[in-house]
Write a protein that holds these residues in place. Structure first.
Motif, PDB file in Angstrom:
ATOM      1  N   UNK A   1      32.893 -39.846  71.352  1.00  0.00           N
ATOM      2  CA  UNK A   1      33.786 -38.702  71.180  1.00  0.00           C
ATOM      3  C   UNK A   1      33.146 -37.619  70.318  1.00  0.00           C
ATOM      4  N   UNK A   2      32.172 -38.014  69.501  1.00  0.00           N
ATOM      5  CA  UNK A   2      31.417 -37.065  68.662  1.00  0.00           C
ATOM      6  C   UNK A   2      29.941 -37.414  68.789  1.00  0.00           C
ATOM      7  N   UNK A   3      29.421 -37.368  70.017  1.00  0.00           N
ATOM      8  CA  UNK A   3      28.105 -37.927  70.283  1.00  0.00           C
ATOM      9  C   UNK A   3      26.964 -37.170  69.623  1.00  0.00           C
ATOM     10  N   UNK A   4      27.190 -35.914  69.225  1.00  0.00           N
ATOM     11  CA  UNK A   4      26.125 -35.145  68.590  1.00  0.00           C
ATOM     12  C   UNK A   4      26.196 -35.170  67.069  1.00  0.00           C
ATOM     13  N   UNK A   5      27.178 -35.875  66.535  1.00  0.00           N
ATOM     14  CA  UNK A   5      27.278 -36.048  65.083  1.00  0.00           C
ATOM     15  C   UNK A   5      26.619 -37.365  64.688  1.00  0.00           C
ATOM     16  N   UNK A   6      26.230 -37.473  63.423  1.00  0.00           N
ATOM     17  CA  UNK A   6      25.696 -38.745  62.953  1.00  0.00           C
ATOM     18  C   UNK A   6      26.830 -39.761  62.875  1.00  0.00           C
TER      19      UNK A   6
END
Length: 220
Positions: free
Chosen positions: A82-87
């Motif tokens: 759901x937040x694949x570009x966040x760490x």
């Protein structure tokens, strides 16, 4: 007399694909099957031609399937993608997510206690009970009956209401889950990793580390 007209071909049935995002098919196909690329098909092979080329792939289900609880796996990868570009550190430090994991932990502990109490008279070893609650082992296919589940969930809710401000209350559980999550991310080395850069083995390692500490993702 003129020959009869050729039969009208029966149209192929339309397969209704659930509205899952593209990553869901990619991640779970890699988990459950071996995929081989066989050949490339040019877009000029079709009329009218699409905008992109195609490929022919072979998909072979893994036999035996991987020893992973798919409900747990699905819950974890959904949260991550759901937040694949966040760490992962940024993903798992969100307060709503920590509260969701705290609620899951509270329910899991309530079910664990109810099963242990209900099976004590039957001579079931505590290790077997733990395996059943975690979705593994010989008892995993024997879920609690509805009365036992209802009692465990009622006990969980009562404990939350009674202990919300004292020791063992929801605030303490929230902080405990935060500490567990932080410890798992540091121990696995994934705190600064981004979901889009991780592979199947990374997610399996992360899921095993969370489950070992009592954090579960069923229902997330």
């Amino acid at each position: 007399p003129s020959p009869p007209p050729p039969p009208i071909p029966t149209p192929c049935p339309v397969v209704q694909i659930p509205p899952f995002p593209p990553w869901w098919f990619q991640v779970n196909t890699q988990l459950l099957a071996k995929v081989d690329h066989l050949m490339k098909v040019s877009k000029n092979s079709f009329r009218p031609p699409p905008k992109v080329d195609s490929s022919v792939v072979r998909i072979e289900p893994r036999n035996p399937p991987p020893p992973v609880d798919f409900v747990e796996w699905d819950g974890l990868v959904r949260l991550c993608f759901n937040r694949k570009n966040k760490t992962l550190g940024a993903v798992f430090r969100q307060k709503p997510l920590l509260q969701l994991l705290a609620d899951n932990l509270k329910t899991h502990r309530a079910l664990h206690g109810a099963m242990r109490g209900g099976m004590a008279g039957a001579g079931v070893a505590p290790g077997a009970v733990a395996a059943a609650v975690g979705g593994r082992g010989p008892l995993a296919a024997e879920p609690m009956d509805e009365d036992a589940q209802a009692g465990a969930l009622a006990h969980s809710a009562a404990g939350s209401h009674a202990g919300g401000s004292g020791a063992g209350g929801s605030g303490d559980l929230f902080r405990e889950v935060g500490d567990i999550v932080e410890g798992v991310l540091i121990a696995t080395g994934f705190s600064e990793e981004r979901t889009a850069k991780m592979d199947q083995d990374d997610f399996l390692k992360l899921l095993a580390a969370f489950n070992e500490k009592g954090i579960h993702f069923a229902g997330c």
